[in-house]
Design a protein around this motif. Sequence first.
Motif, PDB file in Angstrom:
ATOM      1  N   ALA A 144       0.193  -6.067  -0.523  1.00 24.36           N
ATOM      2  CA  ALA A 144      -0.238  -5.316  -0.415  1.00 24.36           C
ATOM      3  C   ALA A 144       0.501  -4.011   0.236  1.00 24.36           C
ATOM      4  CB  ALA A 144      -1.855  -4.138  -0.288  1.00 24.36           C
ATOM      5  N   ARG A 145       1.131  -5.210   1.467  1.00 23.52           N
ATOM      6  CA  ARG A 145       1.859  -4.214   2.089  1.00 23.52           C
ATOM      7  C   ARG A 145       2.980  -4.788   2.015  1.00 23.52           C
ATOM      8  NH1 ARG A 145       3.193  -8.212   6.680  1.00 23.52           N
ATOM      9  NH2 ARG A 145       5.044  -8.675   5.536  1.00 23.52           N
ATOM     10  N   ILE A 146       3.446  -5.024   1.355  1.00 24.48           N
ATOM     11  CA  ILE A 146       4.621  -5.385   0.576  1.00 24.48           C
ATOM     12  C   ILE A 146       5.257  -4.365  -0.505  1.00 24.48           C
ATOM     13  CG2 ILE A 146       6.291  -6.741  -0.839  1.00 24.48           C
ATOM     14  CD1 ILE A 146       5.416  -9.505   1.184  1.00 24.48           C
ATOM     15  N   ILE A 147       4.113  -4.319  -1.006  1.00 28.38           N
ATOM     16  CA  ILE A 147       4.374  -3.451  -2.324  1.00 28.38           C
ATOM     17  C   ILE A 147       4.647  -2.237  -1.840  1.00 28.38           C
ATOM     18  CG2 ILE A 147       2.531  -1.518  -4.570  1.00 28.38           C
ATOM     19  CD1 ILE A 147       2.043  -5.124  -5.605  1.00 28.38           C
ATOM     20  N   SER A 148       3.893  -1.867  -0.469  1.00 35.05           N
ATOM     21  CA  SER A 148       3.659  -0.890  -0.029  1.00 35.05           C
ATOM     22  C   SER A 148       4.962   0.459   0.781  1.00 35.05           C
ATOM     23  CB  SER A 148       2.595   0.027   1.464  1.00 35.05           C
ATOM     24  OG  SER A 148       2.966   0.502   1.752  1.00 35.05           O
ATOM     25  N   GLY A 149       5.890  -1.462   1.782  1.00 33.52           N
ATOM     26  CA  GLY A 149       6.610  -0.537   1.954  1.00 33.52           C
ATOM     27  C   GLY A 149       8.213  -0.855   1.157  1.00 33.52           C
ATOM     28  N   LEU A 150       7.894  -1.136  -0.692  1.00 28.49           N
ATOM     29  CA  LEU A 150       9.037  -1.317  -1.213  1.00 28.49           C
ATOM     30  C   LEU A 150       8.743   0.267  -1.740  1.00 28.49           C
ATOM     31  CD1 LEU A 150       8.384  -4.520  -2.739  1.00 28.49           C
ATOM     32  CD2 LEU A 150      10.187  -3.906  -1.615  1.00 28.49           C
ATOM     33  N   ARG A 151       8.022   0.646  -2.143  1.00 24.13           N
ATOM     34  CA  ARG A 151       7.500   2.219  -2.342  1.00 24.13           C
ATOM     35  C   ARG A 151       7.979   3.466  -1.669  1.00 24.13           C
ATOM     36  NH1 ARG A 151       2.419   1.523  -3.648  1.00 24.13           N
ATOM     37  NH2 ARG A 151       2.358   1.621  -5.398  1.00 24.13           N
ATOM     38  N   ASN A 152       7.862   2.793   0.052  1.00 18.91           N
ATOM     39  CA  ASN A 152       8.639   3.609   0.587  1.00 18.91           C
ATOM     40  C   ASN A 152       9.765   3.427   1.063  1.00 18.91           C
ATOM     41  OD1 ASN A 152       6.407   5.107   2.590  1.00 18.91           O
ATOM     42  ND2 ASN A 152       5.984   3.013   2.150  1.00 18.91           N
ATOM     43  N   PHE A 153      10.564   2.668   0.368  1.00 15.22           N
ATOM     44  CA  PHE A 153      11.952   2.466   0.641  1.00 15.22           C
ATOM     45  C   PHE A 153      12.114   3.423  -0.617  1.00 15.22           C
ATOM     46  CE2 PHE A 153      15.226  -0.796  -1.297  1.00 15.22           C
ATOM     47  CZ  PHE A 153      16.409   0.334  -0.395  1.00 15.22           C
ATOM     48  N   PHE A 154      12.178   2.692  -2.085  1.00 13.30           N
ATOM     49  CA  PHE A 154      12.422   3.478  -3.048  1.00 13.30           C
ATOM     50  C   PHE A 154      12.127   5.401  -3.016  1.00 13.30           C
ATOM     51  CE2 PHE A 154      12.335  -0.906  -4.748  1.00 13.30           C
ATOM     52  CZ  PHE A 154      13.575  -0.974  -5.058  1.00 13.30           C
ATOM     53  N   ASP A 155      10.939   6.251  -2.000  1.00 13.64           N
ATOM     54  CA  ASP A 155      11.362   6.490  -2.303  1.00 13.64           C
ATOM     55  C   ASP A 155      12.153   7.586  -1.611  1.00 13.64           C
ATOM     56  OD1 ASP A 155       8.861   7.263  -3.465  1.00 13.64           O
ATOM     57  OD2 ASP A 155       6.907   6.938  -2.037  1.00 13.64           O
ATOM     58  N   THR A 207      13.760   7.812 -10.093  1.00 14.35           N
ATOM     59  CA  THR A 207      12.264   6.908 -10.120  1.00 14.35           C
ATOM     60  C   THR A 207      12.243   5.978  -9.022  1.00 14.35           C
ATOM     61  OG1 THR A 207      12.363   6.374 -11.749  1.00 14.35           O
ATOM     62  CG2 THR A 207      12.017   8.026 -12.254  1.00 14.35           C
ATOM     63  N   ASN A 208      11.168   5.707  -8.938  1.00 12.00           N
ATOM     64  CA  ASN A 208      10.776   4.686  -8.102  1.00 12.00           C
ATOM     65  C   ASN A 208      10.278   3.685  -9.095  1.00 12.00           C
ATOM     66  OD1 ASN A 208       9.820   3.103  -6.415  1.00 12.00           O
ATOM     67  ND2 ASN A 208       8.888   4.194  -4.764  1.00 12.00           N
ATOM     68  N   PRO A 209      10.538   2.626  -9.301  1.00 12.57           N
ATOM     69  CA  PRO A 209      10.338   1.929  -9.922  1.00 12.57           C
ATOM     70  C   PRO A 209       8.574   1.115  -9.272  1.00 12.57           C
ATOM     71  CG  PRO A 209      11.968   0.892  -8.372  1.00 12.57           C
ATOM     72  CD  PRO A 209      11.598   2.358  -8.562  1.00 12.57           C
ATOM     73  N   VAL A 210       8.280   1.375  -8.108  1.00 10.76           N
ATOM     74  CA  VAL A 210       7.230   0.686  -7.716  1.00 10.76           C
ATOM     75  C   VAL A 210       5.890   1.282  -8.030  1.00 10.76           C
ATOM     76  CG1 VAL A 210       6.206  -0.093  -5.555  1.00 10.76           C
ATOM     77  CG2 VAL A 210       8.240  -0.327  -6.216  1.00 10.76           C
ATOM     78  N   ASP A 211       6.387   2.658  -8.556  1.00  9.27           N
ATOM     79  CA  ASP A 211       4.920   3.519  -8.731  1.00  9.27           C
ATOM     80  C   ASP A 211       3.983   3.272  -9.447  1.00  9.27           C
ATOM     81  OD1 ASP A 211       5.643   5.661  -6.580  1.00  9.27           O
ATOM     82  OD2 ASP A 211       6.924   6.761  -8.183  1.00  9.27           O
ATOM     83  N   LEU A 212       3.938   2.716 -10.273  1.00 13.50           N
ATOM     84  CA  LEU A 212       3.361   2.596 -11.235  1.00 13.50           C
ATOM     85  C   LEU A 212       2.646   1.018 -11.005  1.00 13.50           C
ATOM     86  CD1 LEU A 212       4.264   3.599 -15.063  1.00 13.50           C
ATOM     87  CD2 LEU A 212       2.770   4.677 -13.100  1.00 13.50           C
ATOM     88  N   ILE A 213       2.962   0.471 -10.576  1.00 12.38           N
ATOM     89  CA  ILE A 213       2.657  -1.309  -9.663  1.00 12.38           C
ATOM     90  C   ILE A 213       1.028  -0.598  -8.299  1.00 12.38           C
ATOM     91  CG2 ILE A 213       3.029  -3.219  -9.135  1.00 12.38           C
ATOM     92  CD1 ILE A 213       6.478  -3.398  -9.639  1.00 12.38           C
ATOM     93  N   GLU A 214       0.183  -1.518  -8.930  1.00 14.03           N
ATOM     94  CA  GLU A 214      -1.137  -1.240  -8.651  1.00 14.03           C
ATOM     95  C   GLU A 214      -1.032  -1.974  -7.687  1.00 14.03           C
ATOM     96  OE1 GLU A 214      -4.282  -1.474 -11.014  1.00 14.03           O
ATOM     97  OE2 GLU A 214      -4.509   0.013 -12.037  1.00 14.03           O
ATOM     98  N   SER A 215      -1.487  -1.845  -6.470  1.00 17.88           N
ATOM     99  CA  SER A 215      -1.652  -2.881  -5.079  1.00 17.88           C
ATOM    100  C   SER A 215      -3.150  -4.045  -5.255  1.00 17.88           C
ATOM    101  CB  SER A 215      -1.789  -2.075  -4.016  1.00 17.88           C
ATOM    102  OG  SER A 215      -0.527  -1.661  -3.687  1.00 17.88           O
TER     103      SER A 215
END
Length: 306
Positions: free
Chosen positions: A73-84, A94-102
């Motif tokens: 969950a922490r890694i997904i959050s970090g990637l989401r922030n990077f692509f944001d 677009t953010n490629p992590v937006d639709l990936i659930e933690s």
Amino acid sequence: MKWSTYLVDFKTYLRLERGLSDNTIDNYEYDIKRLISFLNDNQNSVSPITIKKEIVQQFIYKISKDLSPRTQARIISGLRNFFDYLVFENYRETNPVDLIESPRLGRKLPDTLSVEDIDNIISAIDLSYEFRGINLGHRNKAILESLYSCGLRVSELTDLKISDLYFDEGFIKVSGKGNKERFVPIGKATQNLITIWLDIRSNINISTESKDILFLNYKGNKLTRAMVFTIIKKLVNKIGLKKTVSPHTFRHSFATHLLENGADLRAIQMMLGHESITTTEIYTHIDKSHLNKVINTFHPRKQKTL
């Protein structure tokens, strides 16, 4: 541009625009480098601008085999922030992590020590311990009392400055996450231990960059976080305590013991430096178990069979 270039820009943004601490920024960098390593291992030359959700999903699937849900969950959050950030800077749409659930996480209750445990650990400190002619026993006692009495994070402890001590007013100034400052009460007993250490500290040949740092090693340099962990681990082993204890355990114990003794949750939030009261509320779950124990022990109806 290469991944490394975007990553440098992202770190600058986190530091200057969001005011995050070096430790938090390092965690972001580490998680993004995990993705870069995955791409290199699979000989995938995709850039941060062209990477698709499917590739990120493959990466998440791979790490899910070896890492806990909380770390995922922490890694997904970090990637989401990077692509944001890349979307914010108009590098991509677009953010490629937006639709990936933690992964769903249960609420983890922090480990705590009893007052007796803490007293036993601190009592195990050899106050006569010296290294290279410098008494470090008194330093170690001042460190542990500061962690527990003030509820400090280990990074806040190692960053604490002499100029942050306001003993006449009964407070210390703490620089927390995102360089946010707060004032935390400090008791006379802890003040006395720090005063003893300051007298010892005056005999150390202190490096220029550490002149104002409170806790130093024998060389006169700022104490590392790892060294604080080591001090605690040795003491825990010395008394044979069968618990996993870290500097953060003292912080959790500080909050728990305050709550158990009737302290206001909002006051605890301010002393811990939590931005949101919901972060502090985790301690109410611990307190409920304490209250249940009190009821079972002292309430007459719990002792009587009807």
